[in-house]
Scaffold this active site. Sequence first.
Site, PDB file in Angstrom:
ATOM      1  N   ASP A 154       0.849  -1.196   0.000  1.00 16.46           N
ATOM      2  CA  ASP A 154       0.000   0.000   0.000  1.00 16.46           C
ATOM      3  C   ASP A 154       0.880   1.241   0.000  1.00 16.46           C
ATOM      4  O   ASP A 154       2.099   1.149   0.152  1.00 16.46           O
ATOM      5  CB  ASP A 154      -0.977  -0.011   1.190  1.00 16.46           C
ATOM      6  N   GLU A 211      -9.473  -0.223   5.360  1.00 16.73           N
ATOM      7  CA  GLU A 211      -9.921   0.279   6.658  1.00 16.73           C
ATOM      8  C   GLU A 211     -11.268  -0.340   7.030  1.00 16.73           C
ATOM      9  O   GLU A 211     -11.943  -0.931   6.178  1.00 16.73           O
ATOM     10  CB  GLU A 211     -10.057   1.807   6.576  1.00 16.73           C
ATOM     11  N   HIS A 216      -7.398  -2.873  10.365  1.00 11.79           N
ATOM     12  CA  HIS A 216      -7.134  -2.806   8.923  1.00 11.79           C
ATOM     13  C   HIS A 216      -5.984  -3.734   8.527  1.00 11.79           C
ATOM     14  O   HIS A 216      -5.133  -4.086   9.340  1.00 11.79           O
ATOM     15  CB  HIS A 216      -6.898  -1.363   8.453  1.00 11.79           C
ATOM     16  N   ASN A 218      -6.946  -0.680  14.325  1.00 12.75           N
ATOM     17  CA  ASN A 218      -8.393  -0.650  14.068  1.00 12.75           C
ATOM     18  C   ASN A 218      -8.852  -1.848  13.236  1.00 12.75           C
ATOM     19  O   ASN A 218      -9.983  -1.872  12.762  1.00 12.75           O
ATOM     20  CB  ASN A 218      -8.777   0.652  13.353  1.00 12.75           C
TER      21      ASN A 218
END
Length: 244
Positions: A68, A142, A137, A135
């Site tokens: 990414d 996300e 991800h 979180n």
Amino acid sequence: MTIRVSVLPTAAWAETVAEDLARRVRAEPGLRVCLPTGDTPSPVYAALSGKAARGEVSFGEATIILLDEYLGLAPGHPARCDARLRRELIDGLSPQPAAFHEIDADGPDDDEAARRHDAIAAGGLDLVLLGLGGNGHVGLNEPGSRPEDPTRVVRIAASSRDVAVERYGADPPPTGGITLGIGRLLEARELWLLVTGESKSAILARALERPEGPDCPASYLRRHPNVRVIADEPAAIRLAAGAR
Ligand code: PGA
């Protein structure tokens, strides 16, 4: 499906992951491996760099594909994923990998950059290493992401933006990102989810032990037939006893 979870003492974690990866590259020198950046894999890359410098492994025939990238950071910004992976691993490799596929975050068309990166990944991923976001991800998929989402331009969650700013030194904050989609990741031959530290223990337990769902994109990795979680002991403390 029972997911394989390896739990290692923190002191041995990075060296063990690096040696496992080196072993894979020795067995299959032309490996096409997708690599993440972040504080979790950093010590793995340090250990791997040492092995490469000592001649214990060569990436000369391997292809490295970036997982990414942030948008909105200048080329070469040290918090960029491409710059970080170069600094922590690739620049020190001799010979250089046969190919290193970055993500074009500087061109006029981010959607096109995502499509081009997806086409490279579609050429085959033998092994994908992933970190686990606080979180839930994976990559920049996300919360809210679905397994069928393609490789794409994404908005970054506020908590991920804070991590980029406070831990990685992103200044200005990233405005978005480009990430391989979960569906593409699930097509890889093998996935390794790397998790360290007690701060990841609750989200790791959620990812592995509660029903899959978009609140925790990492939970979708359990669909993969060959996924391995490599955690250190603090990250694993909230897993059911059988999983440890
Ligand atoms: P970290 O990030 O390894 O820096 O904790 C993990 C991630 O967000 O993927």
